[in-house]
Design a protein around this motif. Structure first.
Motif, PDB file in Angstrom:
ATOM      1  N   ALA A 293       5.478  -9.706  -4.634  1.00  0.00           N
ATOM      2  CA  ALA A 293       4.207  -9.482  -5.326  1.00  0.00           C
ATOM      3  C   ALA A 293       3.030  -9.650  -4.367  1.00  0.00           C
ATOM      4  O   ALA A 293       2.062  -8.876  -4.392  1.00  0.00           O
ATOM      5  CB  ALA A 293       4.074 -10.439  -6.507  1.00  0.00           C
ATOM      6  N   VAL A 294       3.115 -10.673  -3.499  1.00  0.00           N
ATOM      7  CA  VAL A 294       2.061 -10.904  -2.509  1.00  0.00           C
ATOM      8  C   VAL A 294       1.978  -9.733  -1.539  1.00  0.00           C
ATOM      9  O   VAL A 294       0.879  -9.272  -1.186  1.00  0.00           O
ATOM     10  CB  VAL A 294       2.321 -12.223  -1.746  1.00  0.00           C
TER      11      VAL A 294
ATOM     12  N   ALA B 292      -1.907  -3.080  -1.476  1.00  0.00           N
ATOM     13  CA  ALA B 292      -2.908  -2.442  -2.339  1.00  0.00           C
ATOM     14  C   ALA B 292      -4.320  -2.751  -1.847  1.00  0.00           C
ATOM     15  O   ALA B 292      -5.188  -1.862  -1.802  1.00  0.00           O
ATOM     16  CB  ALA B 292      -2.726  -2.913  -3.779  1.00  0.00           C
ATOM     17  N   GLU B 293      -4.548  -4.015  -1.460  1.00  0.00           N
ATOM     18  CA  GLU B 293      -5.866  -4.402  -0.954  1.00  0.00           C
ATOM     19  C   GLU B 293      -6.182  -3.680   0.347  1.00  0.00           C
ATOM     20  O   GLU B 293      -7.333  -3.280   0.584  1.00  0.00           O
ATOM     21  CB  GLU B 293      -5.917  -5.918  -0.755  1.00  0.00           C
TER      22      GLU B 293
ATOM     23  N   ARG C 254       0.454  -6.758  -3.321  1.00  0.00           N
ATOM     24  CA  ARG C 254      -0.984  -6.981  -3.500  1.00  0.00           C
ATOM     25  C   ARG C 254      -1.722  -6.782  -2.177  1.00  0.00           C
ATOM     26  O   ARG C 254      -2.814  -6.196  -2.149  1.00  0.00           O
ATOM     27  CB  ARG C 254      -1.217  -8.381  -4.057  1.00  0.00           C
TER      28      ARG C 254
END
Length: 246
Positions: free
Chosen positions: A94-95, A101-102, A98
């Motif tokens: 998940a990290v 995506a960032e 994320r």
């Protein structure tokens, strides 16, 4: 099969004591049972006689519940450890997602900022430096050329299409020679569906992989333009000039 053997050997190397202890205890247990029945070892409790003192069989009955609880505890701890490892792995993924995506958002914002800054600077040259009336040797034209060739490799296909539309709408691709010369310009993957590029000088530009579906290229100069893997479905090519080899 080889992979399973390697995995099995890796587990043995990770827990050598437990791996050797389990078969030893199994062999000891079988030896006691067989010896009790075959050689009448009364202390085992498997010989069939009724001694008053507690035999191994009696102790085994007393120890059965604690052993069962210990096994259940071990299994529960093992399951909890696996669940914890799975949670950690899911959190790690998940990290990473994320972060990706960032990063994509950051790159997209950088490209949008660069595009807006380019349009702003080109507008200044058009409005205040008289770019449209400049001559090929004028400094303002050289600046516009450098700005355009600097920005294109930094943009994605959608924004490359925006740059080309801006140049055409600003009449910077119409003159002979054009104010902005697109020879060797990096327009790979440009998104130009429905684009109006009528009469534009695109000679020598690299439009490989570009999407020009339903684009208006009528009367455009396409000499030496690279259209490799480009989509020209239903594009208007009426009156275009292309190299004799095309």
């Amino acid at each position: 099969m080889v992979a399973r053997v390697r995995l099995w050997w890796k587990k043995i190397k990770a827990h050598p004591i437990i791996t050797l202890l389990i078969p030893f205890l199994v062999a000891l247990f079988l030896t006691i049972i067989i010896g009790g029945y075959r050689f009448n070892w009364s202390w085992t409790g498997f010989a069939g006689d009724k001694e008053k003192y507690k035999t191994l069989y009696d102790w085994m009955q007393l120890l059965f519940i604690p052993v069962e609880l210990a096994i259940a505890g071990f299994w529960f701890n093992h399951r909890e450890r696996k669940a914890a490892e799975l949670r950690v792995e899911n959190e790690r993924k998940a990290v990473e997602l994320r972060a990706e995506a960032e990063q994509e958002i950051a790159i997209d914002n950088q490209q949008e900022t660069a595009l807006q800054e380019y349009i702003k600077e080109m507008s200044e040259l058009l409005l205040h430096e008289k770019l449209l009336k400049s001559q090929p040797e004028d400094e303002v034209r050289k600046i516009a050329q450098v700005l355009t060739f600097t920005i294109l490799p930094r943009l994605n296909g959608e924004r490359k299409g925006s740059v080309l539309r801006f140049l055409h709408d600003a009449n910077l691709l119409d003159d002979v020679p054009p104010i902005i010369d697109l020879h060797h310009a990096d327009l790979r993957g440009a998104q130009l569906k429905f684009a109006n590029l009528h009469g534009a000088d695109l000679s020598g530009a690299d439009l490989s992989g570009a999407n020009l579906e339903l684009a208006d290229l009528s009367d455009a100069d396409l000499e030496d333009t690279n259209f490799r893997d480009a989509n020209l479905l239903l594009a208007n090519l009426k009156g275009t000039y292309r190299s004799p080899d095309d």
